[in-house]
Design an enzyme around this catalytic site. Structure first.
Site, short mmCIF file in Angstrom:
data_model
loop_
_atom_site.label_atom_id
_atom_site.label_comp_id
_atom_site.label_asym_id
_atom_site.label_seq_id
_atom_site.Cartn_x
_atom_site.Cartn_y
_atom_site.Cartn_z
N SER A 131 74.88 -29.87 56.66
CA SER A 131 75.38 -28.80 57.34
C SER A 131 74.82 -27.42 58.34
CB SER A 131 75.35 -28.03 55.29
OG SER A 131 76.66 -26.98 55.48
N LYS A 149 82.94 -3.21 42.66
CA LYS A 149 81.25 -3.09 43.04
C LYS A 149 80.59 -4.36 42.69
CE LYS A 149 78.49 -0.65 45.58
NZ LYS A 149 78.08 -0.98 47.22
#
Length: 347
Positions: free
Chosen positions: A160, A212
């Site tokens: 990765s 939020k």
């Protein structure tokens, strides 16, 4: 009781007292250090170690870099690629990946005319998107400004984010038992709302808008919130694929066929064009020496200073509080941070 027995008894008593005093001092010091303001402690210790040893900062660790002898620089990329986990505090022992050191190292190499190239020796499952991209761009800057070559050698694991960094190199080689690949992005979090309900716990957040508090472990994400996070992953994935395609001289379409997150053996990586070949460690070093015409390799000193070893041990004596244990658990559950990371099997 003869004289020999008396002397033995006295010696044992002295040792007992000394052990007791050291134990009390150790616990007291560990407690005080944990209560000390982190910035104040870090600053004073850094200054002291820099004055005494020059080993507490990147500058100190790079002080022995050759200036008048041609050399190949070795960058060891080991462990999870992330923001610095080392600390200048009095009781912190150095650990694996040191992002600040590597960034400083490359900067110094750019301005060192004795440097003739770079080796990335990699043993990493990848890591955070931000740090991987920042170091990748620094490696690209090195190549653009110096026109010097970069070689990669993959040891046990280069997955990765490691593949992301390796794409900056001119040539990539791996050990025959290397695990590589895992091209992709992951964001992890946990939905603990079911557990909270069983325990009679309800998370209450006062927010300015509905999204939020998205990703909060105490609430189930809506489809809209999942789509928002997915857009992050998709954007970073596209960038990852483009970088690998550029680094390996492949098309984006061909890379995407390989970039479904799977891992590859070294043989499979060669067959798919992800690396240039398979070599043993010594064979690789000899190859670089022959290719570059330079015999000297240099890597920053990784010696652990005695103070960090001593006080790292002292700090470990103190048991973690319940709040510290809970923080550790939550950090392990999932940070919600986008990662170029391959989860090791069994973890």
């Amino acid at each position: 009781m003869n004289n020999k027995q008396k002397k033995g008894f006295v010696l044992a008593a002295v040792i007992f007292v000394l052990v007791g005093v050291i134990s009390v001092l150790t616990n007291s010091l560990a407690g005080k250090l944990n209560k000390t303001d982190e910035n104040e402690t870090s600053g004073s210790f850094s200054s002291m170690m820099e004055e005494l040893y020059g080993m507490s900062t990147a500058d100190g660790m790079l002080a022995d870099m050759p200036q008048n002898e041609d050399f190949i620089a070795v960058l060891n990329i080991r462990g999870t690629i992330q923001e610095n986990t080392t600390s200048n505090s009095l009781y912190a022992a150095p650990v694996g990946y040191d992002h600040n050191l590597l960034m400083k190292y490359v900067d110094k190499l750019i301005n060192n005319s004795s440097n003739k190239g770079m080796i990335l020796r990699m043993d990493t499952p990848g890591g955070a998107v931000y740090q991987a991209d920042e170091l990748y761009l620094k490696l690209k800057e090195y190549k653009e400004k110096t026109k010097r070559p970069i070689w990669v050698y993959m040891e046990s694991t280069c997955c990765s984010g490691g593949v992301y960094l390796a794409a900056a190199a001119d040539e990539q080689y791996a050990n025959r038992i290397t695990t590589t690949g895992s091209i992709g992005v992951i964001m992890s979090t946990y939905d603990l709302s079911g557990l909270y309900k069983k325990l009679g716990i309800k998370e209450v957040n006062i927010v300015s808008a509905k999204n939020k508090d998205m990703g909060s472990a105490g609430k189930t994400m809506s489809d809209e919130q999942l789509a928002i996070y997915q857009s992050f992953v998709d954007e970073y994935y596209e960038r990852f694929v483009e970088i690998v395609a550029e680094g390996r001289n492949m098309s984006v379409e061909d890379v995407k066929k390989l970039a479904d997150g799977r891992i590859y053996t070294a043989t499979q990586a060669v067959e798919n064009g992800l690396i240039d070949g398979i070599k043993g460690s010594e064979e690789f070093d000899q190859y670089v020496r022959e290719k570059s015409g330079v015999s000297k390799f240099y890597a920053p000193s990784s010696e652990t200073n005695y103070f960090s070893m001593l006080f790292g041990s002292i700090a470990s004596v103190k048991e973690k509080s319940e709040s510290e244990v809970l923080v550790d658990v939550m950090n392990n559950l999932g940070s919600g941070v986008p990662m170029y990371y391959a989860e090791p099997i069994g973890k």
